[in-house]
Design a protein around this motif. Sequence first.
Motif, PDB file in Angstrom:
ATOM      1  N   THR A  70       0.831  -1.201   0.000  1.00 15.21           N
ATOM      2  CA  THR A  70       0.000   0.000   0.000  1.00 15.21           C
ATOM      3  C   THR A  70       0.861   1.244   0.000  1.00 15.21           C
ATOM      4  O   THR A  70       0.613   2.209  -0.738  1.00 15.21           O
ATOM      5  CB  THR A  70      -0.923   0.005   1.230  1.00 15.21           C
ATOM      6  N   TRP A  71       1.912   1.239   0.821  1.00 16.14           N
ATOM      7  CA  TRP A  71       2.792   2.405   0.912  1.00 16.14           C
ATOM      8  C   TRP A  71       3.536   2.644  -0.396  1.00 16.14           C
ATOM      9  O   TRP A  71       3.662   3.791  -0.840  1.00 16.14           O
ATOM     10  CB  TRP A  71       3.784   2.224   2.060  1.00 16.14           C
ATOM     11  N   GLU A  95     -11.833   5.052  -1.228  1.00 17.74           N
ATOM     12  CA  GLU A  95     -11.826   4.108  -0.115  1.00 17.74           C
ATOM     13  C   GLU A  95     -10.546   3.286  -0.020  1.00 17.74           C
ATOM     14  O   GLU A  95     -10.298   2.630   1.000  1.00 17.74           O
ATOM     15  CB  GLU A  95     -13.034   3.165  -0.235  1.00 17.74           C
ATOM     16  N   PRO A  97      -6.812   2.476   0.745  1.00 17.97           N
ATOM     17  CA  PRO A  97      -5.779   3.078   1.591  1.00 17.97           C
ATOM     18  C   PRO A  97      -4.643   3.719   0.791  1.00 17.97           C
ATOM     19  O   PRO A  97      -4.147   4.788   1.171  1.00 17.97           O
ATOM     20  CB  PRO A  97      -5.281   1.892   2.424  1.00 17.97           C
ATOM     21  N   PHE A 100      -5.787   7.088  -0.403  1.00 20.84           N
ATOM     22  CA  PHE A 100      -5.837   8.033   0.707  1.00 20.84           C
ATOM     23  C   PHE A 100      -4.443   8.533   1.074  1.00 20.84           C
ATOM     24  O   PHE A 100      -4.224   9.742   1.255  1.00 20.84           O
ATOM     25  CB  PHE A 100      -6.500   7.384   1.925  1.00 20.84           C
ATOM     26  N   LEU A 101      -3.498   7.621   1.175  1.00 25.31           N
ATOM     27  CA  LEU A 101      -2.131   8.025   1.527  1.00 25.31           C
ATOM     28  C   LEU A 101      -1.521   8.912   0.445  1.00 25.31           C
ATOM     29  O   LEU A 101      -0.834   9.893   0.743  1.00 25.31           O
ATOM     30  CB  LEU A 101      -1.270   6.781   1.745  1.00 25.31           C
ATOM     31  N   LYS A 134     -15.735   7.117   6.793  1.00 18.17           N
ATOM     32  CA  LYS A 134     -15.506   7.602   5.432  1.00 18.17           C
ATOM     33  C   LYS A 134     -15.304   9.114   5.405  1.00 18.17           C
ATOM     34  O   LYS A 134     -14.576   9.639   4.556  1.00 18.17           O
ATOM     35  CB  LYS A 134     -16.692   7.229   4.536  1.00 18.17           C
ATOM     36  N   PHE A 137     -11.801   9.937   5.467  1.00 20.54           N
ATOM     37  CA  PHE A 137     -11.128   9.738   4.183  1.00 20.54           C
ATOM     38  C   PHE A 137     -11.343  10.924   3.252  1.00 20.54           C
ATOM     39  O   PHE A 137     -10.568  11.145   2.325  1.00 20.54           O
ATOM     40  CB  PHE A 137     -11.648   8.462   3.520  1.00 20.54           C
TER      41      PHE A 137
END
Length: 370
Positions: A70-71, A95, A97, A100-101, A134, A137
């Motif tokens: 994810t990172w 949604e 991750p 979002f990051l 949410k 987010f």
Amino acid sequence: MQNTHRPVIAFVWDNFGPMHVDRCEAVAATGAKMIGVELFGTSPTYGWDAPAALFRKMTLYPEKPASRSTWVTAWRIWRTCRRERATHVFLSHYEMPAIFLAVVLMRLSDMKVYTMACSKFDDSRRHIGRELGKRLFMLPYNGAIAAGKRSQDYLRWLGIKRVEPGYNTLSLARVREQGASDPAPSGTPSADRHFTVIARLIKKKNLFVTLEAYAAYRRMTAHPKKLCICGSGPLEADLREKVNSMGLQTEVVFDGFLQSPDIAKRLGSTLALLLLSTEEQFGNVVIEAQAIGVPVIVSDRCGARDELVRSGYNGFVVEPDNPEGAAFFMKLLAEDEALWSTFAERSLAGSARGDSAAFAAAVTSLVGAA
């Protein structure tokens, strides 16, 4: 350092299909400087062919990796947009991750970020704790492009103050060119047309109820039209078994998954499109149908009905658990040629609301207000 002169706009999707290319090319046609960024070289959901793009497009994972961090994915999204000096970034899948990051990194880098979504509050059973989560987010976003009214209301409820319509749009010119026939009510005579379903063969598309509606329609008329089901998915074998058990093997045709040009051609000989989903964030196929004058019968869960369908005017809206109601509307359109022609003319006349120019207008409005 952020470019303070001409904005550079980036669009991020998991994969670019025909609809995404349509939207980006509509933005490029306004003279905007833009790039496209896709996570994967192929869609994890759809089997569409990747169309040629008239704008610069980059793929982070040309071949989907067996596993990905994810990172690392977030870093690659941010790094790509940063390297291209993007000042405004539009992203779907809020949604995820990784998205979002990436959005947080973009805000820390002084980029403006916007989500693109078509979800509605009534798509499924909602839980207040999850919905409040949410909202967290959504905190980094400067604005959003949504689909119909219910989608816009949902994003505002999630905390985004500036929401523009026009997300779910297509190039009407492309659809008509690929259709290779005059839009209805011209082209194929109504007597030679059939009903059509274009959908993934999954539970939420409500295809077993659609078959019940088709069977009920056949009981109401002496000269029933055929039904073509275009799509693929895990329910295909069960649907075929259902058709066989109903004795409709010769009346229901399974065409499999069709690429965009074949969809347009199939719609060119269609009397009405059926989309009776129990859950349908939007339904882009409604735009394709209306682009070539085909009336639609859709469920009230279909997001496209908010902007594109007026029941009793250019199509019909029915509850997803009401096959008899859908059958009644099918009979009306099949047996009243004057009514069908009127609906076809109105569908074609109002189809501009689904054109990708609306997406370009939303982007221009958000970027101009930033």
